[in-house]
Design a protein around this motif. Structure first.
Motif, mmCIF file in Angstrom:
data_model
loop_
_atom_site.group_PDB
_atom_site.id
_atom_site.type_symbol
_atom_site.label_atom_id
_atom_site.label_comp_id
_atom_site.label_asym_id
_atom_site.label_seq_id
_atom_site.Cartn_x
_atom_site.Cartn_y
_atom_site.Cartn_z
ATOM 1 N N ASN A 42 -15.795 9.461 5.916
ATOM 2 C CA ASN A 42 -14.839 10.141 6.515
ATOM 3 C C ASN A 42 -14.750 11.592 5.984
ATOM 4 O OD1 ASN A 42 -14.001 7.958 7.972
ATOM 5 N ND2 ASN A 42 -12.734 7.137 6.273
ATOM 6 N N ALA A 43 -15.575 12.338 6.563
ATOM 7 C CA ALA A 43 -15.713 13.861 5.961
ATOM 8 C C ALA A 43 -14.552 14.888 6.042
ATOM 9 C CB ALA A 43 -16.985 14.491 6.426
ATOM 10 N N GLY A 44 -13.408 14.479 5.126
ATOM 11 C CA GLY A 44 -12.212 15.368 5.174
ATOM 12 C C GLY A 44 -11.274 14.680 5.572
ATOM 13 N N LYS A 45 -9.991 15.215 5.249
ATOM 14 C CA LYS A 45 -8.686 14.740 5.735
ATOM 15 C C LYS A 45 -8.580 14.579 7.327
ATOM 16 C CE LYS A 45 -3.718 14.997 4.724
ATOM 17 N NZ LYS A 45 -3.355 14.836 6.141
ATOM 18 N N ILE A 46 -8.892 15.356 8.052
ATOM 19 C CA ILE A 46 -9.193 15.397 9.246
ATOM 20 C C ILE A 46 -9.897 14.167 9.888
ATOM 21 C CG2 ILE A 46 -9.698 16.670 11.565
ATOM 22 C CD1 ILE A 46 -8.791 19.100 10.096
ATOM 23 N N ALA A 47 -10.864 13.882 9.110
ATOM 24 C CA ALA A 47 -11.767 12.812 9.692
ATOM 25 C C ALA A 47 -11.199 11.412 9.139
ATOM 26 C CB ALA A 47 -13.014 12.895 9.223
ATOM 27 N N GLY A 48 -10.037 11.384 8.544
ATOM 28 C CA GLY A 48 -9.484 10.070 8.000
ATOM 29 C C GLY A 48 -9.696 9.830 6.585
ATOM 30 N N LYS A 86 0.773 -1.096 -0.139
ATOM 31 C CA LYS A 86 0.001 0.016 0.029
ATOM 32 C C LYS A 86 0.905 1.222 -0.045
ATOM 33 C CE LYS A 86 -3.959 2.140 2.237
ATOM 34 N NZ LYS A 86 -4.839 1.882 3.374
ATOM 35 N N ASP A 87 1.808 1.175 0.969
ATOM 36 C CA ASP A 87 2.818 2.402 0.917
ATOM 37 C C ASP A 87 3.438 2.782 -0.441
ATOM 38 O OD1 ASP A 87 2.267 2.874 3.350
ATOM 39 O OD2 ASP A 87 3.832 1.906 4.188
ATOM 40 N N GLU A 88 3.789 1.526 -1.198
ATOM 41 C CA GLU A 88 4.601 1.597 -2.747
ATOM 42 C C GLU A 88 3.517 2.103 -3.623
ATOM 43 O OE1 GLU A 88 5.886 -1.350 -5.913
ATOM 44 O OE2 GLU A 88 6.467 -2.095 -3.779
ATOM 45 N N ALA A 89 2.288 1.731 -3.468
ATOM 46 C CA ALA A 89 1.316 2.450 -4.293
ATOM 47 C C ALA A 89 1.009 3.888 -4.028
ATOM 48 C CB ALA A 89 -0.247 1.631 -4.187
ATOM 49 N N LYS A 90 0.972 4.270 -2.747
ATOM 50 C CA LYS A 90 0.796 5.617 -2.303
ATOM 51 C C LYS A 90 1.992 6.422 -3.006
ATOM 52 C CE LYS A 90 -2.189 5.959 1.578
ATOM 53 N NZ LYS A 90 -2.509 6.322 2.797
ATOM 54 N N LEU A 91 3.238 5.931 -3.161
ATOM 55 C CA LEU A 91 4.354 6.542 -3.563
ATOM 56 C C LEU A 91 4.339 6.913 -4.882
ATOM 57 C CD1 LEU A 91 7.130 7.752 -2.814
ATOM 58 C CD2 LEU A 91 8.193 5.543 -3.130
ATOM 59 N N LYS A 92 3.804 5.800 -5.625
ATOM 60 C CA LYS A 92 3.420 5.995 -7.152
ATOM 61 C C LYS A 92 2.302 6.891 -7.469
ATOM 62 C CE LYS A 92 2.262 3.123 -10.898
ATOM 63 N NZ LYS A 92 1.743 1.931 -11.517
ATOM 64 N N GLN A 93 1.411 6.759 -6.531
ATOM 65 C CA GLN A 93 0.165 8.081 -6.859
ATOM 66 C C GLN A 93 0.916 9.473 -6.627
ATOM 67 O OE1 GLN A 93 -3.094 7.632 -4.388
ATOM 68 N NE2 GLN A 93 -3.489 5.530 -4.961
ATOM 69 N N GLN A 94 1.838 9.510 -5.592
ATOM 70 C CA GLN A 94 2.355 10.881 -5.455
ATOM 71 C C GLN A 94 3.523 11.269 -6.491
ATOM 72 O OE1 GLN A 94 4.332 10.387 -1.689
ATOM 73 N NE2 GLN A 94 2.569 10.271 -0.444
ATOM 74 N N LYS A 95 4.165 10.419 -7.033
ATOM 75 C CA LYS A 95 4.916 10.643 -8.326
ATOM 76 C C LYS A 95 4.181 10.957 -9.606
ATOM 77 C CE LYS A 95 8.781 7.787 -7.010
ATOM 78 N NZ LYS A 95 9.488 6.652 -7.309
ATOM 79 N N GLN A 96 3.002 10.184 -9.707
ATOM 80 C CA GLN A 96 2.031 10.707 -10.708
ATOM 81 C C GLN A 96 1.402 11.981 -10.574
ATOM 82 O OE1 GLN A 96 -0.278 6.888 -10.238
ATOM 83 N NE2 GLN A 96 0.071 6.484 -12.496
ATOM 84 N N SER A 97 0.981 12.324 -9.353
ATOM 85 C CA SER A 97 0.673 13.741 -9.217
ATOM 86 C C SER A 97 1.651 14.638 -9.445
ATOM 87 C CB SER A 97 0.100 13.809 -7.977
ATOM 88 O OG SER A 97 -1.012 12.905 -7.364
ATOM 89 N N SER A 103 -8.896 9.495 2.650
ATOM 90 C CA SER A 103 -7.292 9.325 2.167
ATOM 91 C C SER A 103 -7.587 9.858 0.531
ATOM 92 C CB SER A 103 -6.873 7.952 2.157
ATOM 93 O OG SER A 103 -7.513 6.976 1.432
ATOM 94 N N GLN A 104 -8.705 10.129 0.200
ATOM 95 C CA GLN A 104 -8.893 10.455 -1.368
ATOM 96 C C GLN A 104 -9.927 11.773 -1.181
ATOM 97 O OE1 GLN A 104 -7.037 9.209 -3.554
ATOM 98 N NE2 GLN A 104 -6.407 7.286 -2.175
ATOM 99 N N ARG A 105 -9.820 12.601 -2.035
ATOM 100 C CA ARG A 105 -10.464 13.752 -2.135
ATOM 101 C C ARG A 105 -11.712 13.622 -3.093
ATOM 102 N NH1 ARG A 105 -7.781 18.542 -5.128
ATOM 103 N NH2 ARG A 105 -9.858 19.235 -5.133
ATOM 104 N N HIS A 106 -12.018 12.548 -3.980
ATOM 105 C CA HIS A 106 -13.130 12.119 -4.732
ATOM 106 C C HIS A 106 -14.048 11.535 -3.767
ATOM 107 C CE1 HIS A 106 -14.829 10.549 -8.791
ATOM 108 N NE2 HIS A 106 -15.634 10.192 -7.744
#
Length: 306
Positions: free
Chosen positions: A145-151, A58-69, A153-156
């Motif tokens: 989870n209504a927002g990042k503070i509420a947990g 999961k951490d590897e996939a998140k890193l990939k997402q960050q690079k794509q962003s 992990s995705q904006r969509h």
């Protein structure tokens, strides 16, 4: 508000979920995260605490997402488009249902909007209509989870549904024993055993109605809960504060949030249902030291802060 269209054929969702889970596992699209678990009791609740034993993929996939962003100069959105191998069903003209790629619980579903909407937007009639189309034949716990503070992990915008029971023995949801002591003023209640800002209501089997009628009832209840904790829907779509929302066929619970973590331990809506996640044994010992309810109290908002 214009009534949408339900595309899900009644009586088919559970079969689709099982079939797609089997297929997604075979293709590698679904990546279950193995866990070890134990119960930690505090204030009359037996919290189920899972140690996530392998987060590397999961951490590897998140890193990939960050690079794509970074390379595209915009946020990566795994839901637009979503992975076809995770697709379960078209639910309505506004929502589709997919499997949660990195699941801890089996048959964990994500109910996502077809077009991009912010996770920090208020929930609306279309969200609840799609939810009840699923929950009418999938006895589960829906959470938001209504927002990042509420947990989140995705904006969509996405609601999540996990099947019941959450734990193998005892109450289906660990927090439920406390709910029997709900103190009502009209239709809205507080739970004496929950030491943080929250609001609770019963749903009176509205799920047995059509998804449209159930959604109208739920939307009114949701707005009443928001108002009870100092969040009131006004002009514009964006919420005025972070919160967690839990919904079953019988009740709704809404909790105001003040922070995302306590002592490096993140908390989302499932924490307020009585199931928590820690990354390692060090965090487990920290949670035992302070207690699960103390952790929830520290990430939620206290009444005087409202």
């Amino acid at each position: 508000m214009v009534e949408g269209k339900i595309l899900l054929k009644p009586g088919t969702l559970w079969t689709k979920v099982k079939e797609q889970t089997k297929y997604a596992l075979s293709t590698g699209a679904l990546v279950p995260i193995p866990t070890e678990s134990e119960f930690v009791e505090q204030d009359g609740v037996r919290f189920l605490v899972r140690i996530l034993s392998n987060l590397a993929r999961k951490d590897e996939a998140k890193l990939k997402q960050q690079k794509q962003s970074t390379s595209s100069n915009k946020d990566f959105n795994p839901f637009l488009p979503y992975e076809e191998d995770l697709f379960v069903a078209d639910i309505s003209d506004s929502h589709v249902c997919i499997l949660n790629k990195y699941n801890v619980a089996d048959y964990h579903l994500l109910l996502i909007t077809r077009a991009f909407e912010e996770q920090e937007n208020w929930l609306n009639l279309q969200d609840f209509t799609a939810m009840w189309a699923c929950m009418a034949e999938y006895d589960g716990l829906t959470f938001y989870n209504a927002g990042k503070i509420a947990g989140a992990s995705q904006r969509h915008k996405h609601l999540q549904i996990v099947p019941l029971p959450l734990v193998p023995t005892g109450s289906q949801i660990p927090i439920e024993p406390l709910l029997t002591s709900a103190q009502f003023q009209n239709s809205i209640a507080t739970i004496p055993g929950l030491p943080f800002l929250h609001a609770f209501t019963l749903l009176d089997s509205c799920w047995k109605q059509s998804p449209f009628a159930a959604a109208e009832t739920t939307l009114l209840c949701y707005r009443s809960l928001l108002k009870a904790v100092g969040l009131e829907v006004g002009k514009g779509n964006k919420q005025s504060g972070a919160y967690n929302l839990l919904i079953t066929r019988k009740w709704m619970l809404l909790v105001r949030r003040s922070q995302e973590y306590f002592q490096s331990i993140p908390v989302n809506s499932l924490g307020f249902a009585g199931t928590l996640f820690v990354k390692n044994e060090e965090q487990m010992q920290m949670l035992k030291k302070y207690g699960p309810m103390t952790l929830l109290k520290n990430v939620a908002m206290r009444s005087q802060e409202c």
